[in-house]
Enzyme design. Structure first.
Site, mmCIF file in Angstrom:
data_model
loop_
_atom_site.group_PDB
_atom_site.id
_atom_site.type_symbol
_atom_site.label_atom_id
_atom_site.label_comp_id
_atom_site.label_asym_id
_atom_site.label_seq_id
_atom_site.Cartn_x
_atom_site.Cartn_y
_atom_site.Cartn_z
ATOM 1 N N ARG A 31 0.579 -1.105 -0.007
ATOM 2 C CA ARG A 31 0.036 0.020 -0.073
ATOM 3 C C ARG A 31 0.861 1.169 -0.047
ATOM 4 O O ARG A 31 1.720 1.530 0.900
ATOM 5 C CB ARG A 31 -1.037 -0.067 1.106
ATOM 6 C CG ARG A 31 -2.164 0.738 1.248
ATOM 7 C CD ARG A 31 -3.026 0.457 2.349
ATOM 8 N NE ARG A 31 -2.294 1.001 3.723
ATOM 9 C CZ ARG A 31 -2.838 1.450 4.815
ATOM 10 N NH1 ARG A 31 -4.414 1.451 4.589
ATOM 11 N NH2 ARG A 31 -2.546 1.798 5.795
ATOM 12 N N ASP A 81 5.271 -5.407 9.604
ATOM 13 C CA ASP A 81 6.300 -5.164 10.633
ATOM 14 C C ASP A 81 6.221 -5.749 11.930
ATOM 15 O O ASP A 81 7.237 -6.437 12.304
ATOM 16 C CB ASP A 81 6.161 -3.617 10.911
ATOM 17 C CG ASP A 81 6.665 -2.710 9.650
ATOM 18 O OD1 ASP A 81 7.366 -3.108 9.013
ATOM 19 O OD2 ASP A 81 6.269 -1.527 9.865
ATOM 20 N N ASP A 103 0.981 -2.206 12.384
ATOM 21 C CA ASP A 103 1.422 -2.783 11.027
ATOM 22 C C ASP A 103 1.645 -4.225 11.250
ATOM 23 O O ASP A 103 2.653 -4.555 11.552
ATOM 24 C CB ASP A 103 2.793 -1.980 10.535
ATOM 25 C CG ASP A 103 3.084 -2.392 9.108
ATOM 26 O OD1 ASP A 103 2.811 -1.387 7.949
ATOM 27 O OD2 ASP A 103 3.088 -3.563 8.684
ATOM 28 N N THR A 163 -0.890 7.639 -1.031
ATOM 29 C CA THR A 163 -2.089 7.315 -1.727
ATOM 30 C C THR A 163 -3.099 6.328 -1.034
ATOM 31 O O THR A 163 -4.132 6.582 -1.253
ATOM 32 C CB THR A 163 -2.092 7.095 -3.327
ATOM 33 O OG1 THR A 163 -1.392 5.920 -3.369
ATOM 34 C CG2 THR A 163 -0.975 8.072 -3.992
HETATM 35 C C1 PRP Z 1 -0.973 -4.170 4.496
HETATM 36 C C2 PRP Z 1 -1.848 -5.303 4.855
HETATM 37 C C3 PRP Z 1 -2.938 -5.327 3.533
HETATM 38 C C4 PRP Z 1 -2.901 -3.838 3.245
HETATM 39 C C5 PRP Z 1 -4.392 -3.506 3.943
HETATM 40 O O1 PRP Z 1 0.067 -4.402 3.623
HETATM 41 O O2 PRP Z 1 -1.069 -6.577 4.996
HETATM 42 O O3 PRP Z 1 -2.153 -5.873 2.387
HETATM 43 O O4 PRP Z 1 -1.941 -3.327 4.117
HETATM 44 O O5 PRP Z 1 -4.615 -2.075 3.564
HETATM 45 P P1 PRP Z 1 -5.640 -1.692 2.617
HETATM 46 O O6 PRP Z 1 -7.003 -2.384 2.712
HETATM 47 O O7 PRP Z 1 -5.718 -0.204 2.846
HETATM 48 O O8 PRP Z 1 -5.235 -1.992 0.889
HETATM 49 P P2 PRP Z 1 0.987 -3.379 3.601
HETATM 50 O O9 PRP Z 1 1.000 -2.425 2.429
HETATM 51 O O10 PRP Z 1 1.572 -2.593 4.758
HETATM 52 O O11 PRP Z 1 2.215 -4.470 3.085
HETATM 53 P P3 PRP Z 1 3.229 -5.310 3.754
HETATM 54 O O12 PRP Z 1 2.342 -6.494 3.970
HETATM 55 O O13 PRP Z 1 4.244 -5.603 2.916
HETATM 56 O O14 PRP Z 1 3.612 -5.041 5.353
HETATM 57 N N1 URA Z 2 -1.958 -2.403 7.038
HETATM 58 C C1 URA Z 2 -1.839 -2.922 8.496
HETATM 59 O O1 URA Z 2 -0.991 -3.437 8.649
HETATM 60 N N2 URA Z 2 -2.464 -2.253 9.464
HETATM 61 C C2 URA Z 2 -3.381 -1.394 9.398
HETATM 62 O O2 URA Z 2 -3.761 -1.044 10.368
HETATM 63 C C3 URA Z 2 -4.019 -0.954 8.187
HETATM 64 C C4 URA Z 2 -3.088 -1.514 6.928
#
Ligand code: PRP
Ligand code: URA
Length: 218
Positions: free
Chosen positions: A112, A211, A208, A116
């Protein structure tokens, strides 16, 4: 925490109320939970939610031999595809494979964009041919719904017809966005939280998920 009702206008949303799920969810959310324990709980919750999501999987009758006699039994008839969304969905795969050892695993990489909040696709390991009857998308967090909606679109273009989304924590904004765009998809989660904050994080959420599993994000 105010409690958004899952059933009002959201018939395709299944929020677990199992005591074991609620107990583990508290550990998952807590700031004091270290990555090792966090990964363990992600895995255990995934198993419990996967169990619920598979309740209507199709079976076919088979005949087997017990040590005592021949008898009728069943085996899973649905070919199941697990689609973890990288990175955070990776932690859900092992538990789902324990439940469904014959499932195929197709990785999708989406992150994400922090500015944006829109999903960016960076990896796609789907084969050319559509090979499964039921796709289970695995991602711990459903926030704006952008990533889940993008994943569902990719799968539908690929030929998937039955799609379920398994999340640990969902925000009402994300659930409503997914169900508005894809009313045929069913969502299984451990909690429907209050709302998103101005950075697109779920409140109260867990922070997150990527993380916290992988010890990054200092
Ligand atoms: C997080 C999560 C989802 C997304 C959700 O991933 O694991 O994929 O955000 O957010 P949304 O519903 O607003 O799209 P992230 O982009 O943080 O990537 P990561 O898993 O690599 O940390
Ligand atoms: N992605 C995450 O990992 N946590 C949130 O709260 C939203 C998006």
């Amino acid at each position: 925490m105010s409690d958004p009702s899952p059933s009002v206008d959201r018939p395709n949303l299944h929020v677990s109320d199992h005591p074991a799920v609620l107990h583990k969810l508290a550990i998952l959310r807590s700031t004091s939970t270290e990555p090792k324990k966090f990964r363990e709980i992600v895995r255990e919750l995934s198993w419990l939610l996967g169990h619920e999501a598979l309740a209507d999987a199709r079976l076919r009758p088979i005949e087997i031999e017990t040590p005592i006699e021949r008898t009728q039994a069943f085996e899973l008839a649905d070919r199941i595809g697990l689609v973890p969304i990288l990175r955070a969905g990776l932690g859900m795969v092992d538990a789902m494979l324990e439940l469904m050892p014959t499932a195929e695993v197709w990785h999708l990489g989406l992150f994400r964009d922090e500015r944006t909040l829109r999903p960016v696709e960076y990896y796609n390991k789907l084969p050319d041919q559509h090979t499964v009857d039921l796709c289970l998308i695995l991602d711990p967090m459903l926030a704006t719904g952008g990533s889940a909606t993008a994943a569902i679109e990719v799968l539908k273009r690929w030929g998937a017809i039955r799609i379920k989304l398994i999340n640990l924590i969902a925000a009402p904004e994300g659930v409503d966005a997914v169900l508005a765009a894809h009313p045929d998809v069913e969502i299984y989660c451990a909690a429907l939280d209050r709302q998103l904050n101005d950075k697109g994080y779920i409140m109260p959420g867990l922070g997150d998920a990527g993380d916290r599993q992988f010890g990054t994000g200092h």
